[in-house]
Design a protein around this motif. Sequence first.
Motif, short mmCIF file in Angstrom:
data_model
loop_
_atom_site.label_atom_id
_atom_site.label_comp_id
_atom_site.label_asym_id
_atom_site.label_seq_id
_atom_site.Cartn_x
_atom_site.Cartn_y
_atom_site.Cartn_z
N SER A 115 14.60 49.89 46.73
CA SER A 115 14.76 50.13 48.17
C SER A 115 16.18 49.85 48.65
O SER A 115 16.59 50.39 49.68
N ARG A 150 12.90 62.67 44.03
CA ARG A 150 11.53 62.17 44.05
C ARG A 150 11.44 60.84 43.28
O ARG A 150 12.30 60.52 42.46
N VAL A 173 11.87 53.85 38.40
CA VAL A 173 11.51 53.66 39.81
C VAL A 173 12.81 53.50 40.59
O VAL A 173 13.84 53.09 40.05
N THR A 184 8.95 56.84 43.31
CA THR A 184 8.50 55.73 44.12
C THR A 184 9.67 54.81 44.46
O THR A 184 10.47 54.46 43.59
N VAL A 200 10.55 51.11 45.65
CA VAL A 200 9.87 49.81 45.67
C VAL A 200 10.82 48.72 46.15
O VAL A 200 12.04 48.81 45.99
#
Length: 562
Positions: A201, A238, A198, A240, A242
């Motif tokens: 942020s 690409r 993942v 996610t 988080v």
Amino acid sequence: MGKKFAIGIDFGTQSGRAVVVDLSDGTEVADHVTPYPHGVIDRTLPGSGKILDHDWALQHPLDYIEVLTRSVPEAVRQSGVDPADIIGIGIDFTACTMLPVDAAGEPLCLKEEFRDEPHSWVKLWKHHAAQDEANRLNDIAAERGEKWLNRYGGKISSEWMIPKIWQILNEAPHIYEAADRFVEATDWVVAQMTGNLVRNSCTAGYKSIWHKRDGYPGREFFRALDSRLEHLTDTKLRGTVVPLGTKAGELQPELAKRMGLQAGTAVAVGNVDAHAAVPGVGVVSPGKMVMVMGTSICHMLLGTEEREVEGMCGVVEDGIIPGLFGYEAGQSAVGDIFEWYVEQAVPHYVKEGAEREGISVHEWLESRAETYLPGETGLLALDWWNGNRSVLVDADLTGLILGMTLQTKPEEIYRALLEATAFGTRKIIEAFHHNGIEVSELYACGGLPQKNKLMMQIYADVTNREIRVAASRQTPAVGAAMFGAVAAGREKGGYGDIVEAARRMARIQEQSFKPIPEHVHVYDRLYREYVLLHEYFGRGGNDVMKRLKKMKEKIAGGMSVC
């Protein structure tokens, strides 16, 4: 419930360190450092010996695994803590440190067919060979009026993700095509522990032009850069994104065994070293600048609103502390400058003198440099030995020392270099102030503040601010451990959020450095001279630094300079 602990792992430029932290009060129970076996790869590739070009800085991904499997079990062993009481793991990294991986998450540099390809390796944060791509990116973004550019002080650095990816595409398109994804090293290491890749942020926001509300820049922008980049964010970027403190997954059995921990231990998403240090030093409110001082300096600041600041590395909502805007600025070389001077430019008699006294060369120079008053050396320097990150965002700038004579002594030069880095920090503070963002207090952490008291006093005098110093020598690792405790959650003995963790675990030294008024007055005058040089050489008044650099590169490459 008995005492609970978390492990923070800080991946730096030269080494990685693991710290076992008591969650009740932030006490560091044990720590261990593993120097990277391959260090910084900036001259030749491992194995093949292939020579690298100027401004390259690579690393070996397996060095990071070495930290997990050497430092973590050794720190746990030293601590005497039962692994069952270690409830969380958090890591932080220098950034942007990025690498291309295949569909299985394996670094391309570990594959036989790409081992001798420089672009298949990890690009360290201080890889500056993508400056041409950064320059072009900034020109195109400015021409198009891209609004996101102002969030990064008007310039994207060559140290960041997109210029590095574009350099790979331009110089090794087959590596670009072979890469399933480009990832931050911090996210890759978390994936090795959890089996789950993942994106956090923090690095996405500060280093990859990602925004909490807007996402990445649009396809049209990437197409304007290069038609082959049009779908970059949907394909090779690409994944996610988080928030910090999120549980990325749990430690998988195989690596858990090698790390001496229990499988199923909560692992937080990755973080950036400087950003983890902010809660690590206890700062969770606006107006307090945290200086993470080591080979370089990162200047971290919290605010209640998003403002534009020249040369800042970025402003990201929730980028450091949830509910606040996190601002980042920085200097590309600080400790690196002092190390350069000691290793490359100090006379032999200085090293002999230090050896006779049983102290390091740095200590020898500091003890003599502190006998001088501000302005007494007659020297002034620009702190651009590794380019300028803030506020000019230009990796092609170089260092300068002015005022040397036949009587100039090594300790005088050393003091001038200390002062130059302090002036660079003041320039950054003033940039924030001029844009309505208060900097009322300074906090320092990292390797330098506890080693060099003269340096900290100079910073207090130059900035005219009191400086508080972290009690920990491993503040980013402690901050990372805090996020590990948040990932574990209250039900496991951790914390509900990072603010709660910081208030319970952060520790500051009782001693602080206060500005000396008579020194402040002299440094105000010297700073005005610094600004004149800064503007003249940094904003196009005289581009001699860049001309010399280009001449050096051409001659070294066997090209004519005509």
